[in-house]
Design a protein around this motif. Structure first.
Motif, PDB file in Angstrom:
ATOM      1  N   VAL A   1      -5.640  44.863 -45.185  1.00  0.00           N
ATOM      2  CA  VAL A   1      -5.241  44.672 -44.226  1.00  0.00           C
ATOM      3  C   VAL A   1      -5.840  43.584 -43.430  1.00  0.00           C
ATOM      4  CG1 VAL A   1      -3.254  45.701 -42.423  1.00  0.00           C
ATOM      5  CG2 VAL A   1      -3.489  46.849 -45.014  1.00  0.00           C
ATOM      6  N   VAL A   2      -7.178  43.726 -43.008  1.00  0.00           N
ATOM      7  CA  VAL A   2      -7.898  42.977 -41.957  1.00  0.00           C
ATOM      8  C   VAL A   2      -7.858  41.884 -42.861  1.00  0.00           C
ATOM      9  CG1 VAL A   2     -10.059  43.006 -40.779  1.00  0.00           C
ATOM     10  CG2 VAL A   2      -8.591  44.893 -40.416  1.00  0.00           C
ATOM     11  N   MET A   3      -8.485  41.802 -43.629  1.00  0.00           N
ATOM     12  CA  MET A   3      -8.115  40.610 -44.260  1.00  0.00           C
ATOM     13  C   MET A   3      -7.416  40.083 -44.997  1.00  0.00           C
ATOM     14  SD  MET A   3     -10.540  38.813 -45.829  1.00  0.00           S
ATOM     15  CE  MET A   3     -10.594  36.607 -45.910  1.00  0.00           C
ATOM     16  N   GLN A   4      -5.500  40.118 -44.947  1.00  0.00           N
ATOM     17  CA  GLN A   4      -4.441  39.439 -45.174  1.00  0.00           C
ATOM     18  C   GLN A   4      -4.163  39.135 -43.615  1.00  0.00           C
ATOM     19  OE1 GLN A   4      -4.453  38.256 -48.419  1.00  0.00           O
ATOM     20  NE2 GLN A   4      -2.254  37.951 -47.921  1.00  0.00           N
ATOM     21  N   GLY A   5      -4.684  40.029 -42.005  1.00  0.00           N
ATOM     22  CA  GLY A   5      -4.540  39.309 -41.058  1.00  0.00           C
ATOM     23  C   GLY A   5      -5.032  38.211 -40.816  1.00  0.00           C
ATOM     24  N   ILE A   6      -6.362  37.954 -41.676  1.00  0.00           N
ATOM     25  CA  ILE A   6      -6.823  36.646 -41.043  1.00  0.00           C
ATOM     26  C   ILE A   6      -6.462  35.758 -41.812  1.00  0.00           C
ATOM     27  CG2 ILE A   6      -9.148  35.880 -41.045  1.00  0.00           C
ATOM     28  CD1 ILE A   6     -10.877  38.490 -41.218  1.00  0.00           C
ATOM     29  N   VAL A   7      -6.308  36.003 -42.795  1.00  0.00           N
ATOM     30  CA  VAL A   7      -5.280  34.637 -43.587  1.00  0.00           C
ATOM     31  C   VAL A   7      -3.599  34.474 -43.478  1.00  0.00           C
ATOM     32  CG1 VAL A   7      -4.301  34.490 -46.193  1.00  0.00           C
ATOM     33  CG2 VAL A   7      -6.366  35.510 -46.484  1.00  0.00           C
ATOM     34  N   LEU A   8      -3.635  35.109 -42.406  1.00  0.00           N
ATOM     35  CA  LEU A   8      -2.436  34.804 -42.025  1.00  0.00           C
ATOM     36  C   LEU A   8      -1.934  33.788 -40.444  1.00  0.00           C
ATOM     37  CD1 LEU A   8       1.051  34.866 -42.302  1.00  0.00           C
ATOM     38  CD2 LEU A   8       0.832  36.925 -40.279  1.00  0.00           C
ATOM     39  N   VAL A   9      -3.128  34.522 -39.521  1.00  0.00           N
ATOM     40  CA  VAL A   9      -3.722  34.009 -38.706  1.00  0.00           C
ATOM     41  C   VAL A   9      -4.183  32.258 -38.799  1.00  0.00           C
ATOM     42  CG1 VAL A   9      -5.819  33.651 -36.814  1.00  0.00           C
ATOM     43  CG2 VAL A   9      -3.992  35.765 -37.120  1.00  0.00           C
ATOM     44  N   VAL A  10      -4.778  32.940 -39.521  1.00  0.00           N
ATOM     45  CA  VAL A  10      -5.554  31.163 -40.412  1.00  0.00           C
ATOM     46  C   VAL A  10      -4.569  30.201 -40.841  1.00  0.00           C
ATOM     47  CG1 VAL A  10      -6.715  29.521 -42.178  1.00  0.00           C
ATOM     48  CG2 VAL A  10      -8.049  31.810 -41.007  1.00  0.00           C
ATOM     49  N   GLY A  11      -3.178  30.357 -41.487  1.00  0.00           N
ATOM     50  CA  GLY A  11      -2.736  30.433 -42.024  1.00  0.00           C
ATOM     51  C   GLY A  11      -1.476  29.431 -41.348  1.00  0.00           C
ATOM     52  N   VAL A  12      -1.122  29.904 -39.688  1.00  0.00           N
ATOM     53  CA  VAL A  12      -0.285  29.828 -38.800  1.00  0.00           C
ATOM     54  C   VAL A  12      -1.039  28.799 -37.963  1.00  0.00           C
ATOM     55  CG1 VAL A  12       0.366  30.797 -36.213  1.00  0.00           C
ATOM     56  CG2 VAL A  12       1.247  32.132 -38.088  1.00  0.00           C
ATOM     57  N   GLY A  13      -2.478  29.311 -37.379  1.00  0.00           N
ATOM     58  CA  GLY A  13      -3.380  28.166 -37.163  1.00  0.00           C
ATOM     59  C   GLY A  13      -3.173  27.122 -37.350  1.00  0.00           C
ATOM     60  N   LEU A  14      -3.350  26.547 -39.004  1.00  0.00           N
ATOM     61  CA  LEU A  14      -3.330  25.418 -39.650  1.00  0.00           C
ATOM     62  C   LEU A  14      -2.107  25.016 -39.399  1.00  0.00           C
ATOM     63  CD1 LEU A  14      -5.328  26.219 -43.025  1.00  0.00           C
ATOM     64  CD2 LEU A  14      -6.094  24.984 -40.784  1.00  0.00           C
ATOM     65  N   VAL A  15      -0.998  25.285 -39.910  1.00  0.00           N
ATOM     66  CA  VAL A  15       0.568  24.570 -39.131  1.00  0.00           C
ATOM     67  C   VAL A  15       0.133  24.041 -38.041  1.00  0.00           C
ATOM     68  CG1 VAL A  15       2.919  24.599 -39.264  1.00  0.00           C
ATOM     69  CG2 VAL A  15       2.021  26.081 -40.884  1.00  0.00           C
ATOM     70  N   LEU A  16       0.311  25.022 -36.945  1.00  0.00           N
ATOM     71  CA  LEU A  16       0.178  24.529 -35.232  1.00  0.00           C
ATOM     72  C   LEU A  16      -0.548  23.576 -35.376  1.00  0.00           C
ATOM     73  CD1 LEU A  16      -0.018  27.622 -33.516  1.00  0.00           C
ATOM     74  CD2 LEU A  16       1.709  26.337 -34.205  1.00  0.00           C
ATOM     75  N   LEU A  17      -2.274  23.715 -36.139  1.00  0.00           N
ATOM     76  CA  LEU A  17      -2.822  22.119 -35.932  1.00  0.00           C
ATOM     77  C   LEU A  17      -2.593  20.835 -36.131  1.00  0.00           C
ATOM     78  CD1 LEU A  17      -6.682  21.133 -35.534  1.00  0.00           C
ATOM     79  CD2 LEU A  17      -6.529  22.286 -38.055  1.00  0.00           C
ATOM     80  N   SER A  18      -1.394  21.090 -37.838  1.00  0.00           N
ATOM     81  CA  SER A  18      -1.224  19.667 -37.750  1.00  0.00           C
ATOM     82  C   SER A  18       0.418  19.233 -37.313  1.00  0.00           C
ATOM     83  CB  SER A  18      -0.496  20.182 -39.537  1.00  0.00           C
ATOM     84  OG  SER A  18       0.431  21.041 -39.385  1.00  0.00           O
ATOM     85  N   ARG A  19       0.586  20.664 -36.654  1.00  0.00           N
ATOM     86  CA  ARG A  19       2.187  19.873 -35.297  1.00  0.00           C
ATOM     87  C   ARG A  19       1.345  19.059 -34.240  1.00  0.00           C
ATOM     88  NH1 ARG A  19       5.925  24.568 -33.456  1.00  0.00           N
ATOM     89  NH2 ARG A  19       6.648  22.344 -32.902  1.00  0.00           N
TER      90      ARG A  19
END
Length: 139
Positions: free
Chosen positions: A112-130
């Motif tokens: 659960v923690v690992m997938q949470g980190i994956v999700l946070v990184v995914g959101v972060g990369l979208v925000l970074l690209s924006r």
């Protein structure tokens, strides 16, 4: 406007992160029935309950993450839609893993923690690209 050095560093780290995801995905696909039999019963149940479309979503997530990270490194605007697609892959994968297959109880809190980190990184990369597009770093 000149792209700041930190942006390129983050993009390279994102590429490495997503390449690790690809490696993990390939190892997951290569598990033989004998390998699966060696896993704890809860993990065996998780593999058995995992829908095929969730595995396909994982592929979209990791390969999209690699391609999107390359887009960030190259300073390309197309990184945004690719990273959005990757994030959608993460969300679909998590739905299959945690909602339909009850992965939280089968795989435990580490997953659960690992997938949470994956999700946070995914959101972060979208925000970074924006942000990169808004600042003119991605063209």
């Amino acid at each position: 406007m000149k792209t700041p050095a930190w942006f390129k560093v983050v993009a390279v780290v994102a590429l490495l992160w997503n390449l690790l995801g690809c490696i993990a995905f390939f190892f997951d696909l290569r598990l033989s029935p004998e390998d699966l039999a060696k896993l704890p019963e809860a993990q065996q149940a998780l593999y058995a309950a995992r829908p095929g479309w969730a595995v396909a979503a994982t592929a979209i997530a990791v390969f999209g993450g690699v391609l999107g990270s390359i887009g960030l490194i190259l300073g390309k605007r197309w990184a945004l839609p690719v990273l959005v697609l990757s994030l959608l892959g993460i969300l679909v994968q998590d739905f299959g893993l945690f909602v339909l297959a009850d992965g939280a109880s089968l795989a435990g809190p580490v997953a659960v923690v690992m997938q949470g980190i994956v999700l946070v990184v995914g959101v972060g990369l979208v925000l970074l690209s924006r942000k990169g597009i808004a600042r003119g770093w991605l063209r």
